[in-house]
Write a protein that holds these residues in place. Structure first.
Motif, PDB file in Angstrom:
ATOM      1  N   MET A 212       0.860  -1.091  -0.116  1.00 30.53           N
ATOM      2  CA  MET A 212       0.093  -0.203   0.010  1.00 30.53           C
ATOM      3  C   MET A 212       0.900   1.357   0.043  1.00 30.53           C
ATOM      4  SD  MET A 212      -1.558   0.306   3.873  1.00 30.53           S
ATOM      5  CE  MET A 212      -2.046  -1.208   3.920  1.00 30.53           C
ATOM      6  N   SER A 213       0.298   2.356  -0.526  1.00 28.03           N
ATOM      7  CA  SER A 213       1.232   3.504  -0.382  1.00 28.03           C
ATOM      8  C   SER A 213       1.188   4.180   0.696  1.00 28.03           C
ATOM      9  CB  SER A 213       0.129   4.613  -1.479  1.00 28.03           C
ATOM     10  OG  SER A 213      -0.729   5.188  -0.485  1.00 28.03           O
ATOM     11  N   ILE A 214       2.276   4.789   1.159  1.00 27.28           N
ATOM     12  CA  ILE A 214       2.663   5.420   2.485  1.00 27.28           C
ATOM     13  C   ILE A 214       1.849   6.242   2.744  1.00 27.28           C
ATOM     14  CG2 ILE A 214       4.313   6.923   3.471  1.00 27.28           C
ATOM     15  CD1 ILE A 214       5.140   4.092   3.590  1.00 27.28           C
ATOM     16  N   ALA A 215       1.109   7.016   1.731  1.00 24.10           N
ATOM     17  CA  ALA A 215      -0.178   7.887   2.211  1.00 24.10           C
ATOM     18  C   ALA A 215      -1.298   7.264   2.857  1.00 24.10           C
ATOM     19  CB  ALA A 215      -0.736   8.866   1.035  1.00 24.10           C
ATOM     20  N   ARG A 216      -1.592   5.818   2.477  1.00 25.06           N
ATOM     21  CA  ARG A 216      -2.693   5.110   2.840  1.00 25.06           C
ATOM     22  C   ARG A 216      -2.415   4.770   4.477  1.00 25.06           C
ATOM     23  NH1 ARG A 216      -4.907  -0.472   0.517  1.00 25.06           N
ATOM     24  NH2 ARG A 216      -6.518  -0.879   2.097  1.00 25.06           N
ATOM     25  N   LEU A 217      -1.134   4.431   4.612  1.00 23.48           N
ATOM     26  CA  LEU A 217      -0.670   3.908   5.752  1.00 23.48           C
ATOM     27  C   LEU A 217      -0.642   5.171   6.815  1.00 23.48           C
ATOM     28  CD1 LEU A 217       0.423   1.314   7.442  1.00 23.48           C
ATOM     29  CD2 LEU A 217       2.679   2.156   6.764  1.00 23.48           C
ATOM     30  N   ALA A 218      -0.395   6.291   6.448  1.00 22.25           N
ATOM     31  CA  ALA A 218      -0.288   7.340   7.086  1.00 22.25           C
ATOM     32  C   ALA A 218      -1.992   7.810   7.523  1.00 22.25           C
ATOM     33  CB  ALA A 218       0.249   8.592   6.492  1.00 22.25           C
ATOM     34  N   ALA A 219      -2.939   7.639   6.625  1.00 21.83           N
ATOM     35  CA  ALA A 219      -4.375   7.828   6.721  1.00 21.83           C
ATOM     36  C   ALA A 219      -4.990   6.660   7.681  1.00 21.83           C
ATOM     37  CB  ALA A 219      -4.960   7.427   5.454  1.00 21.83           C
ATOM     38  N   LYS A 220      -4.184   5.465   8.007  1.00 23.03           N
ATOM     39  CA  LYS A 220      -4.466   4.678   9.189  1.00 23.03           C
ATOM     40  C   LYS A 220      -4.315   5.224  10.457  1.00 23.03           C
ATOM     41  CE  LYS A 220      -4.882   0.115   7.062  1.00 23.03           C
ATOM     42  NZ  LYS A 220      -4.193  -1.226   7.346  1.00 23.03           N
ATOM     43  N   LEU A 221      -3.139   6.092  10.375  1.00 25.67           N
ATOM     44  CA  LEU A 221      -2.729   6.547  11.630  1.00 25.67           C
ATOM     45  C   LEU A 221      -3.544   7.868  11.978  1.00 25.67           C
ATOM     46  CD1 LEU A 221       1.409   6.851  11.411  1.00 25.67           C
ATOM     47  CD2 LEU A 221      -0.072   5.785  13.436  1.00 25.67           C
ATOM     48  N   HIS A 222      -4.035   8.339  11.160  1.00 24.81           N
ATOM     49  CA  HIS A 222      -4.933   9.667  11.043  1.00 24.81           C
ATOM     50  C   HIS A 222      -6.329   8.984  11.798  1.00 24.81           C
ATOM     51  CE1 HIS A 222      -6.644  13.600  10.188  1.00 24.81           C
ATOM     52  NE2 HIS A 222      -7.587  12.783   9.986  1.00 24.81           N
ATOM     53  N   ALA A 223      -6.711   7.937  11.244  1.00 26.56           N
ATOM     54  CA  ALA A 223      -7.905   7.270  11.451  1.00 26.56           C
ATOM     55  C   ALA A 223      -8.025   7.116  13.163  1.00 26.56           C
ATOM     56  CB  ALA A 223      -8.230   5.846  11.000  1.00 26.56           C
ATOM     57  N   TYR A 224      -6.734   6.480  13.550  1.00 27.20           N
ATOM     58  CA  TYR A 224      -6.458   6.061  15.277  1.00 27.20           C
ATOM     59  C   TYR A 224      -6.591   7.327  15.988  1.00 27.20           C
ATOM     60  CZ  TYR A 224      -5.155   1.333  14.078  1.00 27.20           C
ATOM     61  OH  TYR A 224      -5.148  -0.098  13.829  1.00 27.20           O
ATOM     62  N   ALA A 225      -6.065   8.441  15.344  1.00 29.42           N
ATOM     63  CA  ALA A 225      -6.324   9.584  16.087  1.00 29.42           C
ATOM     64  C   ALA A 225      -7.689  10.044  16.144  1.00 29.42           C
ATOM     65  CB  ALA A 225      -5.336  10.829  15.319  1.00 29.42           C
ATOM     66  N   ARG A 226      -8.352   9.800  15.119  1.00 28.91           N
ATOM     67  CA  ARG A 226      -9.800  10.156  15.269  1.00 28.91           C
ATOM     68  C   ARG A 226     -10.737   9.077  16.277  1.00 28.91           C
ATOM     69  NH1 ARG A 226     -12.463   8.827   9.869  1.00 28.91           N
ATOM     70  NH2 ARG A 226     -14.439   9.678  10.962  1.00 28.91           N
ATOM     71  N   TYR A 227     -10.196   8.025  16.209  1.00 31.68           N
ATOM     72  CA  TYR A 227     -10.860   7.083  17.134  1.00 31.68           C
ATOM     73  C   TYR A 227     -10.661   7.423  18.736  1.00 31.68           C
ATOM     74  CZ  TYR A 227     -12.262   2.719  19.563  1.00 31.68           C
ATOM     75  OH  TYR A 227     -12.815   1.742  20.437  1.00 31.68           O
ATOM     76  N   SER A 228      -9.276   7.830  18.806  1.00 29.04           N
ATOM     77  CA  SER A 228      -8.869   8.244  20.225  1.00 29.04           C
ATOM     78  C   SER A 228      -9.928   9.265  20.926  1.00 29.04           C
ATOM     79  CB  SER A 228      -7.357   8.352  20.277  1.00 29.04           C
ATOM     80  OG  SER A 228      -7.216   9.666  19.725  1.00 29.04           O
ATOM     81  N   ARG A 229     -10.292  10.182  20.053  1.00 24.24           N
ATOM     82  CA  ARG A 229     -11.199  11.398  20.418  1.00 24.24           C
ATOM     83  C   ARG A 229     -12.842  11.104  20.144  1.00 24.24           C
ATOM     84  NH1 ARG A 229      -7.925  16.793  19.653  1.00 24.24           N
ATOM     85  NH2 ARG A 229      -9.204  17.284  21.027  1.00 24.24           N
ATOM     86  N   TYR A 230     -13.161  10.169  19.547  1.00 22.42           N
ATOM     87  CA  TYR A 230     -14.629   9.809  19.097  1.00 22.42           C
ATOM     88  C   TYR A 230     -15.339   9.637  20.354  1.00 22.42           C
ATOM     89  CZ  TYR A 230     -18.692   7.252  17.507  1.00 22.42           C
ATOM     90  OH  TYR A 230     -19.994   6.904  17.469  1.00 22.42           O
ATOM     91  N   ILE A 231     -16.407  10.348  20.298  1.00 23.50           N
ATOM     92  CA  ILE A 231     -17.340  10.294  21.444  1.00 23.50           C
ATOM     93  C   ILE A 231     -18.849  10.093  20.959  1.00 23.50           C
ATOM     94  CG2 ILE A 231     -18.666  11.567  23.184  1.00 23.50           C
ATOM     95  CD1 ILE A 231     -16.052  13.206  23.711  1.00 23.50           C
TER      96      ILE A 231
END
Length: 326
Positions: free
Chosen positions: A198-217
């Motif tokens: 996968m592209s590095i951009a897609r892998l970085a997007a996964k990190l972004h999703a984890y950050a979203r989940y850490s704050r999802y209420i």
């Protein structure tokens, strides 16, 4: 002649090892005889006994095998049949899973990714035994869905985060040099395997999703109104599942050492530019390679933090003094 139907794994006709093999195959979908030997009989000098048990389970219609696509020697990859899944589910020891391995899926191009996830889990099990920690053959769970937002998914805004695996590990350490006081640390990891497909951009997007989940209420369902914060409802979703936000472990494989090092550097560069990652205080993420994890284990200094100082650390991903003071 119809195959016998079993009510649970302890029914007559299944050996103790056969009873151990079935739930491991059910949980982890696709495993080699070598992986099963390392997980269940690590002292064995060959895979002969495990293969004999697999053949017996196959004769009873509980497991089947597919040929590994990348193997010239015709290595077999084993999985539970629908009857084998039924046996495990009736046993009541594992929560039933909606996903079941099929003949087509077992022969698909997802073979190597599935095996790599299980190599990752096996490395944790192997080194936990060596260190006196706790991590067993059933202590990682593939593709566990975590809701990221309320309502239905929109294009470009996925509703669920699905790690390649959620892994649980208990680390035992000594509080001082007297070796008398021992502390147990319960660790959970969100694990992602990247086989350079996968592209590095897609892998970085996964990190972004984890950050979203850490704050999802989670929000209340329509028509129920908005509860007061004091009710306890207005808390991050992850707190209902985990005592602390899981550490994120990105494991690279499938390319040369130099290529993986470049992918790691590129991932860190993209992560440094993502403001959401910097505003997620519970996020601890690190990157390593599957080869290093197998050879040295998760508690060796083989993991590079995704953010901040690139000094290698271990899977505990403790914040550096500079980060803590910031």
């Amino acid at each position: 002649m119809p195959r016998p139907r079993f009510l649970n794994p302890s029914d007559r006709g299944l050996s103790q090892l056969g009873q151990e093999i079935l739930p491991v195959l059910y949980r982890h979908r696709l495993l080699t005889a070598d992986q099963l030997t390392q997980l269940l009989r690590p002292a064995a000098t060959s895979t002969r006994y495990i293969r004999r048990q697999l053949e017996m389970l196959h004769d009873r219609g509980l497991v089947d095998a597919s040929v590994r696509r990348t193997s010239r020697a015709g290595e077999l990859l084993w999985y539970t049949t629908p009857l084998g899944c039924e046996v495990v589910e009736n046993g009541g020891e594992l929560a039933p899973r909606a996903y079941r391995m099929t003949e087509d899926a077992a022969a698909s191009q997802l073979q190597e990714h599935t095996l790599a996830v299980n190599e990752l889990g096996g490395a944790f099990v192997q080194h936990a035994r060596r260190l006196g920690d706790e991590c067993g053959p059933l202590d990682w769970d593939p593709e566990v869905a975590h809701r990221l937002r309320d309502g239905d998914s929109r294009l470009g805004d996925e509703a669920f985060l699905v790690p390649d695996a959620v892994l649980h590990y208990i680390h035992t350490s000594t509080a001082d040099d007297t070796q008398q006081q021992r502390m147990r640390m319960l660790l959970t990891f969100f694990c992602e395997i990247d086989r350079a497909t996968m592209s590095i951009a897609r892998l970085a997007a996964k990190l972004h999703a984890y950050a979203r989940y850490s704050r999802y209420i989670p929000q209340p369902a329509p028509g129920r109104g908005r509860p007061k914060a004091a009710s306890g409802y207005r808390r991050e979703a992850w707190r209902a599942r985990y005592p602390a936000f899981p550490r994120i472990l990105l494991v690279l494989d499938g390319a040369s050492t130099a290529q993986l090092a470049r992918r790691q550097d590129d991932l860190r560069a993209l992560a440094a530019a993502d403001t959401r990652l910097h505003s997620a205080p519970d996020l601890r993420a690190g990157v390593t390679t599957l080869d290093q994890l197998r050879r040295h284990g998760p508690l060796a200094p083989i993991i590079t933090p995704v953010l901040g100082d690139p000094e290698p650390t271990d899977a505990l991903l403790r914040p550096s003094p500079a980060t803590s003071a910031a």
